[in-house]
Design a protein around this motif. Structure first.
Motif, PDB file in Angstrom:
ATOM      1  N   UNK C 274       0.857  -1.184   0.000  1.00 34.58           N
ATOM      2  CA  UNK C 274       0.000   0.000   0.000  1.00 34.58           C
ATOM      3  C   UNK C 274       0.889   1.228   0.000  1.00 34.58           C
ATOM      4  N   UNK C 275       0.815   1.989  -1.078  1.00 32.88           N
ATOM      5  CA  UNK C 275       1.678   3.158  -1.230  1.00 32.88           C
ATOM      6  C   UNK C 275       1.235   4.272  -0.284  1.00 32.88           C
ATOM      7  N   UNK C 276       2.157   5.167   0.015  1.00 35.50           N
ATOM      8  CA  UNK C 276       1.869   6.324   0.842  1.00 35.50           C
ATOM      9  C   UNK C 276       0.698   7.096   0.221  1.00 35.50           C
ATOM     10  N   UNK C 277      -0.173   7.596   1.074  1.00 34.32           N
ATOM     11  CA  UNK C 277      -1.345   8.368   0.642  1.00 34.32           C
ATOM     12  C   UNK C 277      -2.408   7.554  -0.093  1.00 34.32           C
ATOM     13  N   UNK C 278      -2.215   6.251  -0.229  1.00 32.22           N
ATOM     14  CA  UNK C 278      -3.302   5.419  -0.761  1.00 32.22           C
ATOM     15  C   UNK C 278      -4.191   5.033   0.417  1.00 32.22           C
ATOM     16  N   UNK C 279      -5.145   5.888   0.731  1.00 32.47           N
ATOM     17  CA  UNK C 279      -5.992   5.639   1.892  1.00 32.47           C
ATOM     18  C   UNK C 279      -7.232   4.842   1.494  1.00 32.47           C
ATOM     19  N   UNK C 280      -7.965   4.382   2.507  1.00 30.79           N
ATOM     20  CA  UNK C 280      -9.205   3.615   2.306  1.00 30.79           C
ATOM     21  C   UNK C 280      -8.942   2.373   1.441  1.00 30.79           C
ATOM     22  N   UNK C 281      -8.034   1.559   1.904  1.00 27.35           N
ATOM     23  CA  UNK C 281      -7.647   0.367   1.153  1.00 27.35           C
ATOM     24  C   UNK C 281      -8.147  -0.860   1.887  1.00 27.35           C
ATOM     25  N   UNK C 282      -8.604  -1.828   1.140  1.00 29.31           N
ATOM     26  CA  UNK C 282      -8.877  -3.115   1.735  1.00 29.31           C
ATOM     27  C   UNK C 282      -8.150  -4.172   0.924  1.00 29.31           C
ATOM     28  N   UNK C 283      -7.299  -4.924   1.579  1.00 23.27           N
ATOM     29  CA  UNK C 283      -6.550  -5.957   0.871  1.00 23.27           C
ATOM     30  C   UNK C 283      -6.491  -7.222   1.710  1.00 23.27           C
ATOM     31  N   UNK C 284      -6.977  -8.312   1.176  1.00 19.56           N
ATOM     32  CA  UNK C 284      -6.973  -9.565   1.932  1.00 19.56           C
ATOM     33  C   UNK C 284      -6.350 -10.674   1.105  1.00 19.56           C
ATOM     34  N   UNK C 285      -5.612 -11.498   1.811  1.00 19.99           N
ATOM     35  CA  UNK C 285      -4.924 -12.582   1.118  1.00 19.99           C
ATOM     36  C   UNK C 285      -4.972 -13.849   1.965  1.00 19.99           C
ATOM     37  N   UNK C 286      -5.125 -14.976   1.314  1.00 19.18           N
ATOM     38  CA  UNK C 286      -5.084 -16.255   2.026  1.00 19.18           C
ATOM     39  C   UNK C 286      -4.283 -17.242   1.201  1.00 19.18           C
ATOM     40  N   UNK C 287      -3.347 -17.914   1.831  1.00 20.07           N
ATOM     41  CA  UNK C 287      -2.622 -18.979   1.131  1.00 20.07           C
ATOM     42  C   UNK C 287      -2.682 -20.232   1.995  1.00 20.07           C
ATOM     43  N   UNK C 288      -3.057 -21.327   1.387  1.00 22.20           N
ATOM     44  CA  UNK C 288      -3.160 -22.574   2.143  1.00 22.20           C
ATOM     45  C   UNK C 288      -2.448 -23.696   1.409  1.00 22.20           C
ATOM     46  N   UNK C 313      -5.908  -4.414   6.072  1.00 26.67           N
ATOM     47  CA  UNK C 313      -5.209  -5.421   5.292  1.00 26.67           C
ATOM     48  C   UNK C 313      -4.995  -6.656   6.159  1.00 26.67           C
ATOM     49  N   UNK C 314      -5.011  -7.800   5.537  1.00 20.13           N
ATOM     50  CA  UNK C 314      -4.778  -9.007   6.304  1.00 20.13           C
ATOM     51  C   UNK C 314      -4.210 -10.079   5.400  1.00 20.13           C
ATOM     52  N   UNK C 315      -3.495 -10.990   6.012  1.00 19.10           N
ATOM     53  CA  UNK C 315      -3.199 -12.206   5.294  1.00 19.10           C
ATOM     54  C   UNK C 315      -3.240 -13.372   6.264  1.00 19.10           C
ATOM     55  N   UNK C 316      -3.490 -14.521   5.714  1.00 14.65           N
ATOM     56  CA  UNK C 316      -3.478 -15.729   6.515  1.00 14.65           C
ATOM     57  C   UNK C 316      -2.755 -16.776   5.703  1.00 14.65           C
ATOM     58  N   UNK C 317      -2.118 -17.697   6.393  1.00  9.30           N
ATOM     59  CA  UNK C 317      -1.413 -18.738   5.678  1.00  9.30           C
ATOM     60  C   UNK C 317      -1.428 -19.989   6.540  1.00  9.30           C
ATOM     61  N   UNK C 318      -1.791 -21.097   5.962  1.00 10.00           N
ATOM     62  CA  UNK C 318      -1.773 -22.330   6.737  1.00 10.00           C
ATOM     63  C   UNK C 318      -1.119 -23.429   5.908  1.00 10.00           C
TER      64      UNK C 318
END
Lengths: 485, 250, 384
Positions: C274-288, C313-318
């Protein structure tokens, strides 16, 4: 939004006044010349009356260090360090006479520790906590020595341990973190000065908290602590370190190595409250904290927990790790890291699962404010023989203000089909709804933020020994002062 | 106590006008109910009075005890005696309810020139208030609203009101998500706090809450304005006839 | 080849000469060591185009051309999304021949999928190169396939520009034989309110590396990256994704699932930036990752790099094995172990494919590949 922007403004203005440990003790020092070469290494060894094997060990580390390169993979940047521009040994003159009891310790030193909240004398000292006080390159006092001797727990400065228990030190030193493990570990091995040595014999549950308080005082001096803790079968110890330094415009180097060895069914709880001087609001001054901490859970069902509250230092490079060799051994890492102003921290942990049914748990809470940059970097590795191993990781980052950065870099390497790894991470700012709710109930924004941040780090704070949890909570608030009460 | 004149407010982001010239006078000791269809601006009114970010007042004024309410910060409004019971109380993980309540109470006491309560004093007070409201004291040990049931959240709101002793309380859809028993307990809590000096603004979509909290005045809010005012009988009429008539008007 | 392209090629050649094939010390290749390729002999360079491109001629709203024939504006786009600091990008660009350009006109919806089908055998190297441009408000489905039993190298590069309000769905299937080295690149830029869905099936090749780089350059843009690794034998497959939120109010969603049998190695490295000043971002990632084989390995490196504060923003990995208790439950109901395992693996990968029902490419082309993989893995599995 206006109110939040206001808070951010106040965070930025946090002044160095909030660092209450920034004073300097005016005391006559014994130093060796500036710079780093084989002669300096020999001088340090001679100052400590070390045996030949240890000198050779240091020299070997030094030679290897000269062929190594400073690591550049961490997400931190700082001007090139001139390693010849530091003093590698500085000790109060009065310590040279080796005071035999606290009564003989220089009152100026006692006063210093008292101001730091660590009174050493009989009447005032913390009940239930034995303290080893390290001042620049030497340990100046250790409390409760006799009480610990009664239960055969060895707790003393490592240089004293080299003299009194050479067989133990030689058996374990450098076996967890080899001298050439990394650039800073090699440097430390060459020039380490003081730190604590702990040995808890078989079946002994150490009856009190052990604590080392590290203080950098002298100018242009690096501190290279070396700590070694060995917990024999069925033994238990809880150890805590604290660190502070005066406010100076120069950057001072702290490159420590901590080695932990846990044998069968033993447990080591290692807590850190790291509050080195972080530099001022323009990023001037502050400590470079480049630390290698590693535990080997050698015994079956052994357990090591690392708990850290990291609020200080200009630059932090630190990954307390566990090598889980013994079947059923457990590693834990609980971390709160707060960066403000221009601080940079790249910190996390490594959990190396070697044995069967090993377990690890990682809880990391990062808070970035001001123009700081913070990275969680972690490795969870399941080796082919780690049957039934388990890991759980939770990493949460909180951003305060739009000029800071928060990064999460986990490495997950699984090579055993019965092992399970679970990792979760989130990054967000403090919720506007939470702030509004608290303010509607009468709190000003600083109080509200302090309360919410404290809730955010609660899970880690409660892992600290009782004696220090309150202090650590206060530190969390102070570190964000200007925005939080 | 509270005087709202010609209040116009819009959402900052999209400049959508929600309140379009709202007038309301509330005297000490009175209970006013605001009813209206979804989207009429009921919750906006509560949020604007409490000072939530994201709204812009473009016209009109609000005086609270003779003071210009709109010029005050959120917490200053709270200190002045304005309390908003949230429709959706916010969860704050890791923050113990007791600590939260004590901080709220002491911040308010400081602002009002009263001495702070120490831990023991406050614990005693909180336990006593909880008992009055039939709240299990274990709730004080849990994280603020975290994992609370709908009923627990609303009871916790009333507990906060009892501790902060506001002069003017806004209950924003306090009945939503409550079963009959919870509704009765919450209403009893509110009724216990009624006195000649304390006023309430009860925002609700349904009449059933007003069976338990008897209002002095009932207003219909539709499309950002109060379109009709009357006594308690107006609520019954609305229950029977619904808001269809007003939605059309809007 | 025009001078613009020749210069790019020359530039890439110079870059690769200094980079060389990366070893494990290069962070982006930590789990995929390409240094052995130094000695590799891929044979002659052949067939840089999909074999049925002619089928695309005459589709309304689509202009099929080459970069040499295109105007300067289009030519300038070639290579513009590709970081030549990456050795694979440099190597492929250095060997680029002609660039096929698929240009979809504004406000046009193309119903039939645009299929780029590659099928090769023999010892040779191929560097397919495409530039896909969706003009404002356009909509299209792009299908990329790599199959065959070549003993050489396939190193395709696809650059995609999705203009404001345009929507592209991109299905990429890799099912090359067990002697092929596959080093691919997909780089996409999204303008305002554009959307891009990339779905990847990685099933083939001995050594596969797929770099995906998506830049959300306009407010309101959204990307879905979905991927499957279905690996067996000694395969190694590395998906390396990078989503850059370069504008406010952008959203991303990423799900990668790996099924790893035998002694295969699955690698997923995914960064949300997420670059500087890129506000209101939603980013989700999952790797399994699902480990089926005794010597199977999964190496995951999810990553968040964030320089703005108003983000979620979030990520999960299992990583783990099949759930023993679920397996037991199925067997207790009379389902043989191998079948039960297969059912559970199907359920595991379903999340990636879930809302793709009705996509013909999946029905006709992917499903047989997935079924073949499952039956090969579970027929050889001991019934225990």
């Amino acid at each position: 939004m206006a109110a939040t922007a206001d808070t951010v403004e106040r965070v930025k203005k946090i002044s160095a006044e909030t660092y209450k440990y920034g004073f300097e003790t005016d005391i006559e020092m014994d130093r060796i010349p500036k710079g780093l070469n084989e002669d300096i290494v020999r001088m340090i060894s001679a100052k400590k009356n070390e045996p030949e094997w240890l000198l050779e060990w240091r020299l070997e580390a030094y030679r290897r260090w000269t062929q190594m390169e400073e690591p550049d993979w961490a997400k931190v940047s700082f001007p090139k360090i001139d390693y010849n521009d530091y003093y590698y040994y500085a000790a109060p003159k009065s310590v040279a006479d080796k005071p035999k009891s606290l009564d003989e310790v220089d009152p100026k030193l006692l006063e210093t520790y008292k101001r730091l909240g660590i009174p050493l004398d009989e009447q005032e000292r913390l009940a239930g906590v034995a303290v080893d006080a390290v001042f620049d390159s030497v340990s100046v006092a250790t409390t409760f020595k006799h009480k610990l001797e009664e239960v055969s727990v060895i707790f003393m400065p490592i240089s004293e341990a080299v003299e009194k228990h050479p067989e133990l030190v030689r058996k374990y030193l450098g076996t967890v973190v080899p001298t050439t493990d990394n650039y800073f570990a090699a440097l430390n091995s060459a020039v380490f000065t003081d730190g604590s040595f702990v040995y808890v014999p078989k079946g002994v549950r150490c009856p009190m908290e052990l604590s080392t308080y590290f203080r950098i005082n002298a100018q242009e001096t690096g501190q290279f602590e070396r700590t070694l803790i060995v917990c024999d079968d069925d033994a238990y110890v809880s150890y805590l370190e604290g660190c502070t330094a005066p406010m100076r415009d120069e950057n001072q180097l702290h490159a420590a190595v901590v080695e932990l060895v846990a044998m069968d069914n033993s447990e080591i709880k290692y807590s850190t409250v790291q509050n080195w001087y972080p530099g001022d609001e323009n990023g001037k001054g502050g400590i470079y904290n480049f630390v290698t901490k590693r535990a080997q859970c050698r015994g079956v069902n052994s357990k090591v927990s690392w708990t850290q509250v990291e609020t200080g230092s200009a630059v932090t490079w630190k990954y307390p790790s566990c090598v889980l060799q013994g079947d059923g051994s457990q590693g834990e890492f609980y971390s709160i890291a707060i960066t403000n102003n221009l601080q940079q921290a790249d910190t996390g942990t490594k959990m190396i699962h070697v044995g069967k049914n090993t377990r690890s748990r990682i809880i990391s809470k990062g808070i970035s404010a001001g123009r700081s940059d913070q990275t969680y970097r972690g490795l969870v590795k399941m080796l082919p023989k780690a049957e039934g191993a388990r890991n759980f990781t939770q990493c949460d980052s909180l951003l305060i203000g739009d000029r800071c950065g928060a990064h999460t870099v986990p490495y997950i390497e699984a090579a055993n089909p019965s092992a399970a790894v679970e990792h979760e991470a989130t990054t967000s700012k403090v919720s506007d709804d939470q702030l509004f709710y608290c303010r509607q109930r009468g709190m000003d924004e600083e109080k509200a933020l302090a309360l919410i941040v404290n809730g955010f780090v609660k899970e880690v704070l409660q892992e600290l020994p009782m004696e220090f949890a309150v202090e650590a909570q206060a530190l969390v608030e102070i570190s964000l002062e200007g925005s939080v009460g | 106590m509270l005087s709202i004149q010609n209040l116009h407010a819009q959402i900052e982001d999209d400049q959508k006008m929600i309140l379009k010239g709202l007038n309301l006078e509330i005297n000490p000791g009175e209970v006013h109910a605001i009813m209206g269809p979804n989207g009429a601006g009921k919750s906006t009114l509560g949020n604007v009075l409490a000072g939530k970010d994201g709204y812009e007042v473009t016209e009109g004024s609000v005086f609270f005890k003779g003071e210009d309410l709109l010029s005050l910060e959120v917490e200053e409004r709270a200190h002045a005696g304005l309390f908003l019971a949230f429709q959706y109380p916010v969860e704050i993980p890791g923050v113990q309810m007791l600590n939260f309540l004590r901080t709220c109470t002491n911040e308010t006491r400081i602002a009002r020139g009263l001495p702070e309560l120490n831990g023991m004093e406050f614990l005693k007070l909180a336990r006593a208030k909880a008992a009055e409201l039939k709240i299990n004291p274990d709730m004080l040990k849990r994280s603020v609203n975290s994992g609370f049931s709908g009923g627990e959240k609303k009871r916790a709101e009333i507990l906060q009101m009892a501790l902060l002793e506001p002069q003017f309380a806004i209950l924003d859809e306090t009945d939503s998500g409550l079963d009959i028993d919870a509704l009765r307990i919450v209403s009893e809590g509110v009724n216990a706090l009624r006195d000649a000096k304390r006023s309430f603004l009860v925002i609700t979509h349904y009449q059933r809450l007003l069976d338990h909290i008897k209002p002095d005045h009932v207003h219909v809010l539709a499309d950002g304005q109060i379109v009709r005012s009357g006594g308690p009988e107006l609520a019954l009429e609305l229950e029977e006839r619904g808001y269809v008539h007003y939605e059309k008007a809007a | 080849m025009t001078s613009v392209l020749a210069n790019l090629r020359q530039d890439a050649d110079t870059r690769f000469a200094s980079l060389g094939w990366p070893n494990r010390r290069v962070e982006a290749y930590k789990y995929t060591d390409l240094s052995a390729l130094k000695q590799a002999d891929f044979g002659a360079v052949v067939a840089n185009k999909a074999h049925d491109l002619n089928a695309l001629n005459g589709i309304e709203g689509l202009t099929l051309t080459t970069a040499s024939q295109a105007d300067a504006e289009v030519q300038a786009k070639v290579g513009s999304l590709l970081p030549l600091s990456d050795a694979v990008a440099a190597y492929s660009t250095a060997h680029m021949d002609e660039v096929t350009v698929l240009h979809v006109a504004a406000n046009t919806k193309i119903e039939q999928p645009l299929i780029l089908d590659h099928h090769r055998s023999g010892k040779n190297a191929s560097f397919p190169r495409y530039l896909v441009i969706l003009e404002r408000g356009a909509e299209a489905d792009l299908v990329e396939r790599y199959a065959g039993d070549s003993e050489g190298l396939t190193s395709p590069v696809v650059e995609v520009f999705v203009a404001a309000g345009a929507h592209l769905k991109h299905y990429r299937a890799l099912s090359e034989g067990s002697a092929t080295t596959h080093l691919g690149w997909t780089a996409t830029e999204l303008d305002r309110d554009a959307s891009y869905r990339h779905v990847a099936l990685n099933h083939g090749a001995a050594l596969a590396r797929h770099n995906i780089r998506v830049t959300l350059a306009g407010s309101g843009a959204h990307v879905d990256l979905l991927g499957l690794h279905l690996l067996q034998g000694k395969q190694s497959c590395d998906s390396h994704t990078f989503i850059k939120h370069a504008a406010p109010h952008t959203t991303s969603n990423e799900v990668y699932k790996s099924v790893v049998a035998d002694a295969a190695n699955s690698i997923f490295q995914g960064k949300i930036y997420v670059a500087k000043d890129s506000q209101k971002i939603e980013g989700n990632q999952m790797s399994r990752g699902l480990l089926l084989g005794p010597r199977a390995r999964v190496n995951n490196k999810p990553e968040l790099e964030i320089y703005a504060d108003d983000v979620i923003c979030s990520h999960g990995s299992t990583v783990g094995a099949l759930d023993e208790s679920a397996l037991f439950y199925l067997r207790a109901r009379g389902i043989p172990a191998a079948k039960a395992k297969q059912l559970m693996v199907e359920a595991f990968i379903k999340e990636v494919l879930e809302d793709l029902d009705g996509v013909s490419e999946l029905e006709t082309h992917w499903k047989p590949l997935i079924d073949a993989y499952l039956s090969s893995v579970f027929s050889s599995a001991p019934d225990a």
